[in-house]
Design a protein around this motif. Structure first.
Motif, PDB file in Angstrom:
ATOM      1  N   ARG A 155      38.366  19.572  52.521  1.00  0.00           N
ATOM      2  CA  ARG A 155      38.816  18.988  51.265  1.00  0.00           C
ATOM      3  C   ARG A 155      38.789  20.080  50.197  1.00  0.00           C
ATOM      4  O   ARG A 155      37.874  20.890  50.160  1.00  0.00           O
ATOM      5  CB  ARG A 155      37.839  17.877  50.911  1.00  0.00           C
ATOM      6  CG  ARG A 155      37.992  17.249  49.585  1.00  0.00           C
ATOM      7  CD  ARG A 155      36.837  16.295  49.332  1.00  0.00           C
ATOM      8  NE  ARG A 155      36.580  15.497  50.505  1.00  0.00           N
ATOM      9  CZ  ARG A 155      36.636  14.180  50.542  1.00  0.00           C
ATOM     10  NH1 ARG A 155      36.917  13.516  49.460  1.00  0.00           N
ATOM     11  NH2 ARG A 155      36.398  13.528  51.647  1.00  0.00           N
ATOM     12  N   GLY A 156      39.790  20.090  49.348  1.00  0.00           N
ATOM     13  CA  GLY A 156      39.810  21.025  48.224  1.00  0.00           C
ATOM     14  C   GLY A 156      39.348  20.309  46.973  1.00  0.00           C
ATOM     15  O   GLY A 156      39.761  19.181  46.715  1.00  0.00           O
ATOM     16  N   MET A 157      38.478  20.926  46.213  1.00  0.00           N
ATOM     17  CA  MET A 157      38.017  20.346  44.957  1.00  0.00           C
ATOM     18  C   MET A 157      38.520  21.230  43.825  1.00  0.00           C
ATOM     19  O   MET A 157      38.421  22.455  43.903  1.00  0.00           O
ATOM     20  CB  MET A 157      36.493  20.265  44.921  1.00  0.00           C
ATOM     21  CG  MET A 157      35.899  19.407  46.037  1.00  0.00           C
ATOM     22  SD  MET A 157      36.417  17.682  46.018  1.00  0.00           S
ATOM     23  CE  MET A 157      35.544  17.079  44.592  1.00  0.00           C
ATOM     24  N   THR A 158      39.063  20.614  42.786  1.00  0.00           N
ATOM     25  CA  THR A 158      39.599  21.388  41.671  1.00  0.00           C
ATOM     26  C   THR A 158      39.423  20.621  40.366  1.00  0.00           C
ATOM     27  O   THR A 158      39.397  19.395  40.357  1.00  0.00           O
ATOM     28  CB  THR A 158      41.084  21.732  41.892  1.00  0.00           C
ATOM     29  OG1 THR A 158      41.507  22.659  40.902  1.00  0.00           O
ATOM     30  CG2 THR A 158      41.967  20.502  41.848  1.00  0.00           C
ATOM     31  N   GLU A 159      39.291  21.369  39.296  1.00  0.00           N
ATOM     32  CA  GLU A 159      39.296  20.789  37.961  1.00  0.00           C
ATOM     33  C   GLU A 159      40.660  21.050  37.361  1.00  0.00           C
ATOM     34  O   GLU A 159      41.218  22.136  37.537  1.00  0.00           O
ATOM     35  CB  GLU A 159      38.225  21.432  37.079  1.00  0.00           C
ATOM     36  CG  GLU A 159      36.816  21.136  37.522  1.00  0.00           C
ATOM     37  CD  GLU A 159      35.786  21.792  36.622  1.00  0.00           C
ATOM     38  OE1 GLU A 159      36.084  22.863  36.046  1.00  0.00           O
ATOM     39  OE2 GLU A 159      34.700  21.237  36.488  1.00  0.00           O
ATOM     40  N   ALA A 199      50.306  20.383  34.897  1.00  0.00           N
ATOM     41  CA  ALA A 199      50.694  21.726  35.336  1.00  0.00           C
ATOM     42  C   ALA A 199      49.544  22.403  36.080  1.00  0.00           C
ATOM     43  O   ALA A 199      49.756  23.041  37.123  1.00  0.00           O
ATOM     44  CB  ALA A 199      51.127  22.573  34.140  1.00  0.00           C
ATOM     45  N   ASP A 200      48.322  22.248  35.573  1.00  0.00           N
ATOM     46  CA  ASP A 200      47.146  22.815  36.254  1.00  0.00           C
ATOM     47  C   ASP A 200      46.963  22.173  37.627  1.00  0.00           C
ATOM     48  O   ASP A 200      46.655  22.842  38.609  1.00  0.00           O
ATOM     49  CB  ASP A 200      45.870  22.584  35.435  1.00  0.00           C
ATOM     50  CG  ASP A 200      45.827  23.353  34.131  1.00  0.00           C
ATOM     51  OD1 ASP A 200      46.571  24.348  33.987  1.00  0.00           O
ATOM     52  OD2 ASP A 200      45.035  22.947  33.250  1.00  0.00           O
ATOM     53  N   LEU A 201      47.155  20.870  37.693  1.00  0.00           N
ATOM     54  CA  LEU A 201      46.977  20.149  38.948  1.00  0.00           C
ATOM     55  C   LEU A 201      48.066  20.527  39.952  1.00  0.00           C
ATOM     56  O   LEU A 201      47.781  20.740  41.137  1.00  0.00           O
ATOM     57  CB  LEU A 201      46.967  18.638  38.703  1.00  0.00           C
ATOM     58  CG  LEU A 201      46.630  17.766  39.896  1.00  0.00           C
ATOM     59  CD1 LEU A 201      45.311  18.170  40.542  1.00  0.00           C
ATOM     60  CD2 LEU A 201      46.564  16.305  39.453  1.00  0.00           C
ATOM     61  N   THR A 202      49.296  20.667  39.496  1.00  0.00           N
ATOM     62  CA  THR A 202      50.402  21.070  40.371  1.00  0.00           C
ATOM     63  C   THR A 202      50.134  22.458  40.959  1.00  0.00           C
ATOM     64  O   THR A 202      50.355  22.693  42.153  1.00  0.00           O
ATOM     65  CB  THR A 202      51.735  21.053  39.595  1.00  0.00           C
ATOM     66  OG1 THR A 202      51.961  19.727  39.136  1.00  0.00           O
ATOM     67  CG2 THR A 202      52.889  21.494  40.468  1.00  0.00           C
TER      68      THR A 202
END
Length: 138
Positions: A45-49, A54-57
């Motif tokens: 799983r990748g975790m990101t803030e 645009a940041d999420l894309t």
């Protein structure tokens, strides 16, 4: 220092989990049908803030490219799940449903059972099965 009794609002960045699930578009007489293996996950799983779409894309693209490199020949979609209690960026639901986040960029379209099996399971079916995770806990 804030005054006593005054709430200080923190700017908390929402956290998203990115999950790659084997999937293909299967051509049928009426168009394309999504065929997925929802209980199988490719890689970790990748975790990101991300504060903005645009940041999420960008995070989805980086994660998907890494999964594609680690699992060559596999067709997959990326699920995006926000941490409970976090606020979604404005327009998230519409962007996710419409594919604007790029989550389906790695799905291939197939016409036969053999092509579907190859795209879902990979060219070396069974060889890389140990690197897949199923139902990883949060």
């Amino acid at each position: 220092m804030p005054e006593k009794g005054v709430l200080q609002m923190e700017s908390v960045m929402p956290v998203f989990a990115l999950i790659a699930t084997p999937a293909v578009h299967r051509l049928s007489g009426t168009g394309k049908v999504l065929v997925a293996l929802p209980m199988d996950h490719l890689g970790n799983r990748g975790m990101t803030e991300a504060r903005t779409l645009a940041d999420l894309t960008k995070a989805v693209t980086l994660y998907g490219d890494r999964i594609a490199t680690d699992h060559p020949g596999r067709s997959f979609s990326i699920g995006v799940h926000i941490r409970r209690g976090d606020r979604k960026p404005r327009g998230f639901d519409t962007a996710y449903r419409s594919g604007a986040l790029g989550t389906d960029k790695w799905i291939v379209t197939v016409e036969s059972d053999a092509a579907e099996a190859l795209a879902l399971n990979g060219p070396a079916s069974g060889v890389d099965k140990g690197s897949e995770t199923k139902g990883e806990a949060e």
